[in-house]
Scaffold this motif. Structure first.
Motif, short mmCIF file in Angstrom:
data_model
loop_
_atom_site.label_atom_id
_atom_site.label_comp_id
_atom_site.label_asym_id
_atom_site.label_seq_id
_atom_site.Cartn_x
_atom_site.Cartn_y
_atom_site.Cartn_z
N ASN A 73 0.84 -1.21 0.00
CA ASN A 73 0.00 0.00 0.00
C ASN A 73 0.87 1.25 0.00
O ASN A 73 0.54 2.27 0.60
CB ASN A 73 -0.96 0.02 1.19
N GLY A 74 2.01 1.15 -0.69
CA GLY A 74 2.92 2.28 -0.80
C GLY A 74 2.52 3.21 -1.93
O GLY A 74 1.49 3.04 -2.59
N ARG A 75 3.39 4.20 -2.20
CA ARG A 75 3.10 5.25 -3.17
C ARG A 75 4.19 5.24 -4.23
O ARG A 75 5.37 5.44 -3.93
CB ARG A 75 3.05 6.60 -2.44
N LEU A 76 3.80 4.97 -5.49
CA LEU A 76 4.78 4.81 -6.57
C LEU A 76 4.37 5.62 -7.79
O LEU A 76 3.20 5.60 -8.20
CB LEU A 76 4.89 3.33 -6.94
N HIS A 77 5.36 6.28 -8.38
CA HIS A 77 5.17 7.01 -9.64
C HIS A 77 6.03 6.35 -10.70
O HIS A 77 7.24 6.20 -10.55
CB HIS A 77 5.57 8.47 -9.48
N PHE A 78 5.40 5.95 -11.81
CA PHE A 78 6.12 5.36 -12.93
C PHE A 78 6.59 6.46 -13.88
O PHE A 78 5.79 7.26 -14.36
CB PHE A 78 5.23 4.38 -13.70
N SER A 79 7.88 6.45 -14.17
CA SER A 79 8.48 7.48 -15.02
C SER A 79 8.55 7.01 -16.47
O SER A 79 9.06 5.92 -16.76
CB SER A 79 9.88 7.79 -14.50
N GLN A 80 8.03 7.82 -17.39
CA GLN A 80 8.17 7.66 -18.83
C GLN A 80 7.66 6.30 -19.34
O GLN A 80 8.41 5.52 -19.92
CB GLN A 80 9.63 7.87 -19.25
N VAL A 81 6.37 6.05 -19.14
CA VAL A 81 5.78 4.84 -19.72
C VAL A 81 5.72 5.00 -21.24
O VAL A 81 5.60 6.12 -21.76
CB VAL A 81 4.38 4.57 -19.14
N SER A 82 5.77 3.87 -21.95
CA SER A 82 5.86 3.98 -23.41
C SER A 82 5.11 2.91 -24.17
O SER A 82 5.05 2.98 -25.40
CB SER A 82 7.34 3.95 -23.84
N THR A 83 4.55 1.91 -23.52
CA THR A 83 3.93 0.81 -24.26
C THR A 83 2.44 0.68 -23.96
O THR A 83 1.96 1.11 -22.90
CB THR A 83 4.60 -0.54 -23.94
N ALA A 84 1.74 0.04 -24.88
CA ALA A 84 0.30 -0.19 -24.71
C ALA A 84 0.04 -1.05 -23.49
O ALA A 84 -0.87 -0.77 -22.69
CB ALA A 84 -0.26 -0.85 -25.97
N GLY A 85 0.82 -2.11 -23.33
CA GLY A 85 0.63 -2.99 -22.18
C GLY A 85 0.82 -2.28 -20.86
O GLY A 85 0.12 -2.55 -19.88
N ALA A 86 1.79 -1.35 -20.81
CA ALA A 86 2.06 -0.61 -19.58
C ALA A 86 0.88 0.27 -19.18
O ALA A 86 0.44 0.26 -18.03
CB ALA A 86 3.32 0.23 -19.73
N VAL A 87 0.34 1.03 -20.14
CA VAL A 87 -0.76 1.93 -19.78
C VAL A 87 -2.04 1.15 -19.47
O VAL A 87 -2.83 1.56 -18.61
CB VAL A 87 -1.02 3.00 -20.87
#
Length: 429
Positions: free
Chosen positions: A225-239
């Motif tokens: 239950n932590g807090r995470l920011h993903f930097s520079q996503v680039s793929t369809a699967g990721a989003v």
């Protein structure tokens, strides 16, 4: 100096003047008045057709080379480039030399931007020396003023390290920023893995390298239950994975580089190292998924992904050259080119101003009478050319150099300092 901006369109959803055309009087670093038919005998009157105003823009994760790599970017050159690009605040990556992992290194960055056009914030190291193993002194760094924690542009590979970091940062509500990339799967990759990489004979970076790592981190967030920011996503699967995780209520956010969907793997200039970026330009399918994710709010902010390199790092064979481009001065124009068909101008501005602060839990500047002026003035329809003469960065690794762009910053106001952009036609500088 007193400045009176005439007939300016306000673009800030939290302002009572949002969407209205008004005059703005700025005096002694403060917004003295907002209204119609304003006058002031001491003011320099500025009137530009189509001029807009928002709160100052905020960038997350730019590289500043000082200390240690001033030949790539000094604090002075980064501040100038950021101000010309419309940014009044920038969060800087920790991969300098020495690494931003001590109280004094955080304080150094803060002090260097006192009484400058751009306020700099420290993203401190998550792990000691950015090695991905032992955690840095996170609480001390937070108390010193670090606003988030990351291992630079390097993805933390060890699962137990991500787990410990998320648990530890929960103590004070800290934000972990991580690049989703499996280093072993991406190892040696030069561009997106696909038909184009095969034709060019270059080793590809598969979408799976990003998506596997991202899904692993999502499991860690769900567990802690932590807090995470993903930097520079680039793929369809990721989003798609991020969208579903948000529906489940996980505490995650993400960003995309302004340039990410401007080019495709099949349309980039073959072997031109100014097109070598990380993550790489990907497929049409990925582009469409990113555009959809920006439109529906899955992606929280757009970043400059500003990574300057000197000529020696770029004037090499493609497989030997470093990945990255400068982006602070062109990010807004490139974002307009990339996303304006999907979302209105208002939303693009919110993504790079309000949203970027919200995801880090930072206060939002007020665009109201009596408040300190933390403002960006820009014209979304003005065309300009990003030439070497107006490039303020110490480096010049950009695929947009000498290109004509639409959407130009006019000026910024921050910490009582006004900066006029020399690239704006008939600039006041």
């Amino acid at each position: 100096m007193v400045h009176l901006y005439k007939s300016v369109t306000i673009l800030h959803k939290l302002s009572p003047f949002n969407g209205k055309v008004v005059d703005i009087l700025i005096k002694n670093g403060k917004i003295a008045e907002i209204g119609n038919d304003l006058t002031d005998p001491e003011a320099k009157v500025i009137q530009e057709d189509g001029l807009c105003c928002s709160i100052g823009w905020f960038d997350i994760g730019a590289f500043v080379g000082e200390p240690g790599y001033e030949h790539r970017e000094s604090i002075e050159s980064l501040i100038k480039a950021a101000a010309y690009g419309g940014y009044t605040e920038v969060a800087c990556l920790p991969n300098v030399n020495p690494v931003t992992q001590t109280k004094s290194s955080v304080e150094f960055l803060k002090q260097k931007s006192v009484n400058t056009p751009v306020r700099l914030h420290a993203i401190a190291a998550v792990t000691h020396n950015l090695e991905g193993k032992d955690l840095a002194e996170l609480i001390d760094l937070k108390e010193a003023g670090a606003i988030a924690f990351a291992d630079g542009n390097t993805s933390i590979q060890a699962s137990d390290t991500v787990l410990k970091a998320l648990e530890y940062l929960k103590i004070f509500g800290g934000v972990l920023i991580n690049r989703p990339e499996n280093a072993k799967l991406a190892n040696g990759g030069q561009m997106h893995e696909g038909v184009a990489s095969t034709k060019l004979g270059l080793k590809g970076i598969p979408s799976m390298a990003e998506e596997m790592q991202l899904k692993r981190d999502l499991q860690m967030v769900e567990y802690t239950n932590g807090r995470l920011h993903f930097s520079q996503v680039s793929t369809a699967g990721a989003v798609h994975a991020i969208r579903e995780a948000k529906r489940q209520g996980l505490q995650i956010t993400c960003d995309v580089a302004a340039h990410q969907v401007t080019f495709l793997d099949e349309t980039l200039e073959p072997f031109d190292t100014n097109y070598k970026v990380s993550p790489p330009f990907r497929s049409q399918k990925d582009r469409e998924a990113i555009l959809e994710a920006v439109a529906d709010g899955t992606i929280d902010t757009i970043v400059s992904a500003h990574i300057p390199w000197d000529e020696e790092a770029k004037e090499l064979e493609f497989d030997l050259a470093e990945a990255g481009v400068i982006g602070l001065q062109t990010a807004f124009s490139v974002a307009m080119k990339s996303f304006s068909d999907k979302i209105p101008l208002q939303d693009i501005v919110e993504l790079i101003s309000t949203n970027s602060r919200n995801l880090l839990g930072l206060p939002i500047p007020a665009l109201e009478r009596g408040e300190l002026a933390n403002l960006t003035f820009f014209n979304p329809k003005t065309t300009w050319r990003f030439t070497e003469n107006v490039n303020a960065s110490a480096s010049k690794n950009s695929p947009f150099l000498e290109e004509e762009l639409t959407g130009c910053v006019f000026a910024t106001h921050q910490q009582g300092i006004v900066t006029f952009n020399p690239a704006y036609p008939n600039s006041l500088q």
